[in-house]
Scaffold this motif. Structure first.
Motif, PDB file in Angstrom:
ATOM      1  N   PHE B 119      -7.108   1.821  59.011  1.00  0.00           N
ATOM      2  CA  PHE B 119      -6.255   2.249  57.897  1.00  0.00           C
ATOM      3  C   PHE B 119      -7.096   3.177  57.035  1.00  0.00           C
ATOM      4  O   PHE B 119      -7.722   2.762  56.058  1.00  0.00           O
ATOM      5  CB  PHE B 119      -5.744   1.040  57.110  1.00  0.00           C
ATOM      6  CG  PHE B 119      -4.523   1.346  56.306  1.00  0.00           C
ATOM      7  CD1 PHE B 119      -3.291   1.557  56.926  1.00  0.00           C
ATOM      8  CD2 PHE B 119      -4.587   1.457  54.928  1.00  0.00           C
ATOM      9  CE1 PHE B 119      -2.159   1.857  56.187  1.00  0.00           C
ATOM     10  CE2 PHE B 119      -3.456   1.755  54.175  1.00  0.00           C
ATOM     11  CZ  PHE B 119      -2.244   1.942  54.805  1.00  0.00           C
ATOM     12  N   LEU B 120      -7.129   4.438  57.459  1.00  0.00           N
ATOM     13  CA  LEU B 120      -8.078   5.394  56.889  1.00  0.00           C
ATOM     14  C   LEU B 120      -7.377   6.598  56.281  1.00  0.00           C
ATOM     15  O   LEU B 120      -6.253   6.935  56.674  1.00  0.00           O
ATOM     16  CB  LEU B 120      -9.010   5.900  58.001  1.00  0.00           C
ATOM     17  CG  LEU B 120      -9.885   4.837  58.681  1.00  0.00           C
ATOM     18  CD1 LEU B 120     -10.554   5.407  59.915  1.00  0.00           C
ATOM     19  CD2 LEU B 120     -10.935   4.333  57.694  1.00  0.00           C
ATOM     20  N   THR B 260      -3.804   8.201  43.372  1.00  0.00           N
ATOM     21  CA  THR B 260      -3.169   7.827  44.640  1.00  0.00           C
ATOM     22  C   THR B 260      -1.950   8.695  44.913  1.00  0.00           C
ATOM     23  O   THR B 260      -1.711   9.130  46.040  1.00  0.00           O
ATOM     24  CB  THR B 260      -2.751   6.335  44.619  1.00  0.00           C
ATOM     25  OG1 THR B 260      -3.847   5.578  44.123  1.00  0.00           O
ATOM     26  CG2 THR B 260      -2.396   5.834  45.989  1.00  0.00           C
ATOM     27  N   LYS B 261      -1.193   8.956  43.874  1.00  0.00           N
ATOM     28  CA  LYS B 261       0.010   9.778  44.023  1.00  0.00           C
ATOM     29  C   LYS B 261      -0.383  11.214  44.395  1.00  0.00           C
ATOM     30  O   LYS B 261       0.221  11.832  45.276  1.00  0.00           O
ATOM     31  CB  LYS B 261       0.801   9.771  42.711  1.00  0.00           C
ATOM     32  CG  LYS B 261       2.248  10.124  42.906  1.00  0.00           C
ATOM     33  CD  LYS B 261       3.084   9.738  41.699  1.00  0.00           C
ATOM     34  CE  LYS B 261       4.559   9.781  42.018  1.00  0.00           C
ATOM     35  NZ  LYS B 261       4.965   8.897  43.089  1.00  0.00           N
ATOM     36  N   ALA B 262      -1.418  11.717  43.722  1.00  0.00           N
ATOM     37  CA  ALA B 262      -1.846  13.100  43.964  1.00  0.00           C
ATOM     38  C   ALA B 262      -2.365  13.286  45.391  1.00  0.00           C
ATOM     39  O   ALA B 262      -2.181  14.336  45.997  1.00  0.00           O
ATOM     40  CB  ALA B 262      -2.918  13.494  42.953  1.00  0.00           C
ATOM     41  N   THR B 263      -3.001  12.267  45.925  1.00  0.00           N
ATOM     42  CA  THR B 263      -3.655  12.433  47.233  1.00  0.00           C
ATOM     43  C   THR B 263      -2.901  11.755  48.381  1.00  0.00           C
ATOM     44  O   THR B 263      -3.219  12.002  49.539  1.00  0.00           O
ATOM     45  CB  THR B 263      -5.056  11.790  47.202  1.00  0.00           C
ATOM     46  OG1 THR B 263      -4.918  10.414  46.808  1.00  0.00           O
ATOM     47  CG2 THR B 263      -5.981  12.509  46.235  1.00  0.00           C
ATOM     48  N   ASN B 264      -1.947  10.880  48.061  1.00  0.00           N
ATOM     49  CA  ASN B 264      -1.322  10.023  49.097  1.00  0.00           C
ATOM     50  C   ASN B 264      -2.383   9.222  49.838  1.00  0.00           C
ATOM     51  O   ASN B 264      -2.326   9.061  51.060  1.00  0.00           O
ATOM     52  CB  ASN B 264      -0.529  10.839  50.117  1.00  0.00           C
ATOM     53  CG  ASN B 264       0.819  11.235  49.580  1.00  0.00           C
ATOM     54  OD1 ASN B 264       1.363  10.566  48.706  1.00  0.00           O
ATOM     55  ND2 ASN B 264       1.340  12.331  50.080  1.00  0.00           N
ATOM     56  N   TRP B 265      -3.367   8.761  49.082  1.00  0.00           N
ATOM     57  CA  TRP B 265      -4.536   8.113  49.694  1.00  0.00           C
ATOM     58  C   TRP B 265      -4.140   6.926  50.582  1.00  0.00           C
ATOM     59  O   TRP B 265      -3.321   6.098  50.202  1.00  0.00           O
ATOM     60  CB  TRP B 265      -5.503   7.631  48.608  1.00  0.00           C
ATOM     61  CG  TRP B 265      -6.814   7.264  49.204  1.00  0.00           C
ATOM     62  CD1 TRP B 265      -7.207   6.034  49.630  1.00  0.00           C
ATOM     63  CD2 TRP B 265      -7.887   8.149  49.479  1.00  0.00           C
ATOM     64  NE1 TRP B 265      -8.473   6.103  50.152  1.00  0.00           N
ATOM     65  CE2 TRP B 265      -8.910   7.394  50.081  1.00  0.00           C
ATOM     66  CE3 TRP B 265      -8.099   9.521  49.284  1.00  0.00           C
ATOM     67  CZ2 TRP B 265     -10.126   7.955  50.483  1.00  0.00           C
ATOM     68  CZ3 TRP B 265      -9.293  10.077  49.682  1.00  0.00           C
ATOM     69  CH2 TRP B 265     -10.290   9.299  50.273  1.00  0.00           C
ATOM     70  N   ARG B 266      -4.754   6.873  51.751  1.00  0.00           N
ATOM     71  CA  ARG B 266      -4.481   5.791  52.692  1.00  0.00           C
ATOM     72  C   ARG B 266      -5.777   5.012  52.875  1.00  0.00           C
ATOM     73  O   ARG B 266      -6.755   5.551  53.405  1.00  0.00           O
ATOM     74  CB  ARG B 266      -4.032   6.407  54.016  1.00  0.00           C
ATOM     75  CG  ARG B 266      -3.527   5.408  55.047  1.00  0.00           C
ATOM     76  CD  ARG B 266      -2.878   6.188  56.187  1.00  0.00           C
ATOM     77  NE  ARG B 266      -2.204   5.302  57.125  1.00  0.00           N
ATOM     78  CZ  ARG B 266      -2.756   4.837  58.231  1.00  0.00           C
ATOM     79  NH1 ARG B 266      -3.992   5.187  58.550  1.00  0.00           N
ATOM     80  NH2 ARG B 266      -2.077   4.037  59.030  1.00  0.00           N
ATOM     81  N   GLY B 267      -5.798   3.777  52.418  1.00  0.00           N
ATOM     82  CA  GLY B 267      -6.991   2.952  52.582  1.00  0.00           C
ATOM     83  C   GLY B 267      -7.623   2.586  51.254  1.00  0.00           C
ATOM     84  O   GLY B 267      -7.073   2.833  50.183  1.00  0.00           O
TER      85      GLY B 267
END
Lengths: 80, 352
Positions: B119-120, B260-267
């Motif tokens: 989950f990266l 998180t919203k700005a990057t759609n970060w996963r992990g």
């Protein structure tokens, strides 16, 4: 002068500010005053309580109260 | 298809077992997994060196395999993981080092075909928060970040210092930073860091304030599953938190959500924050993985490693809504006794 709503105090005088993670230790009389402040008692009310309970001159209490207020403000424990 | 946990223990590979004075997050991640899953997991340590302490903690790590250094490339990594997978039937791998993430992301599709979940973040997400791109990132998303200049040669230090003024912070590409008061100190830091981590080197404006870190878990679709802010209470000479406490601050939670919203970060990720005297929050660094203090998230009621494994396995995980404020961690060091035969086993055969 009002304590911030989320400030946690204990009977033994430990004070914790959950917004900053700062903690402080206070003596017995400070813990008593903090307890009264948490109950929403006014400064005049608390000062009167101290005058009734302890052997202290009103002028001395005023000076100490000023100092106490400054310390609480510096420690970021009071509402702006 | 979701794995039926009752069939057999979930097999989870974890890297960064170097629980040293500037620890890798691996051991803390495993402790959180053990808390979350109990006996329903088998933990496979993935180590780079024979003296990583986590390798020898058999109550936490069931078996360890050495894996090739990131510099050996993605092919070498896949080859080795294929061998390990053949024996252990890995379900999930959680990489915890910045330097290994590029390769793990690169091979994640291959791993998925093999049946190993990760989950990266994507390479783009990884690059966007890189120390070298952080200033641009801040500008783009209206986040406060300290001014910084990326340099490749020591000669460039004087110009950078003129622009940023002293004291300034000289930072390595992956790890470590020095606060420098003079050009001489900056030169020394430059050579030390470039010898260890390579170039470029980042020269950053020094910020004074309160150090706060946020551990968070993004779902890859713009939402945060978990956010735990922690104020450092005791900081080592390497700038690492040796003790910390969870704090309550809506601005910090908002900042993590904004990121998180700005990057759609996963992990998992960690935001290193400095709060200045005016209360303004500056992002000093974004670490693209769980921090070494991640076990505190489990202690505070939001077990992020456990949630990450569930997300990796395709489970729907609801965002946590509360955590315990005033939970503290105090790190400690102890001498673990082992036998030379164990050291020899890992050194000679790459497995223990």
């Amino acid at each position: 002068m009002k304590l911030k709503k989320n400030i946690a105090t204990s009977e033994n005088g430990f004070i914790f500010n959950p917004s900053t993670g700062d903690s402080f230790s206070s003596n017995g009389i400070a813990a008593e005053i903090l307890g009264l402040m948490k109950l929403g008692r006014s400064a005049d009310d608390i000062k009167q309580h101290i005058l009734n309970t302890y052997d202290v001159e009103p002028s001395q209490l005023d000076r100490d109260w000023e100092d106490w207020s400054m310390q609480l403000k510096d420690a970021n424990l009071t509402e702006l | 298809m979701l794995k039926n946990f009752a069939d057999k223990p979930l097999v989870i590979g974890v890297t960064a077992l170097n629980a040293i004075d500037s620890p890798g997050p691996g051991v803390a991640v495993i402790r959180a997994l053990r808390d979350g899953f109990g006996d329903n997991i088998r933990v496979i340590g993935l180590s780079y060196e024979s003296l990583e302490p986590g390798v020898y903690l058999h109550d936490l790590v069931d078996k360890t395999y050495q894996i090739p250094y990131p510099s050996a490339g993605a092919h070498a990594l896949v080859d080795r993981l294929q061998y390990i997978h053949g024996i252990e039937h890995l379900d999930v791998i959680i990489p915890n080092f910045d330097a290994e993430l590029y390769n793990f992301i690169k091979v994640s599709a291959q791993l998925r075909i093999m049946g190993i979940h990760t989950f990266l973040p994507t390479h783009e997400q990884l690059d966007a928060r890189d120390k070298m791109n952080l200033s641009k990132f801040g500008e783009k998303y209206k986040l406060h970040v300290p001014e910084a200049i990326t340099i490749y040669k020591a000669d460039e230090l004087r110009k950078a210092a003129d622009e940023l003024d002293y004291p300034l912070v000289v930072k390595g590409k992956y790890y470590e930073a020095f606060v420098c008061q003079t050009l001489e100190q900056a030169h020394k830091a430059f050579y030390q860091l470039s010898a260890k981590w390579g170039t470029p080197i980042i020269v950053q404006k020094f910020m004074k304030g309160t150090e706060i870190n946020i551990a968070a878990l993004g779902d890859g679709e713009g939402d945060c599953i978990s956010i735990i802010p922690m104020r450092k209470l005791y900081i080592t000479d390497k700038g690492k938190a040796w003790a910390g406490i969870t704090i309550e601050d809506a601005d910090l939670l908002d900042l993590a959500r904004q990121f998180t919203k700005a990057t759609n970060w996963r992990g998992g990720f960690e935001l290193e924050i400095m709060r200045d005297a005016d209360g303004k929050l500056f992002i000093m660094e974004v670490n693209p993985r769980f921090p070494a203090w991640i076990y505190l998230t489990a202690g505070a009621g939001q077990n992020q490693p456990e949630a990450l494994v569930k997300l990796a396995m395709g489970e729907k995980v609801e965002a946590f809504s509360e955590y315990q404020v005033g939970k503290m961690f105090i790190r400690y060091a102890w001498d673990h006794i082992t036998d030379v035969s164990e050291f020899q086993q890992l050194s000679a055969f790459g497995e223990l």
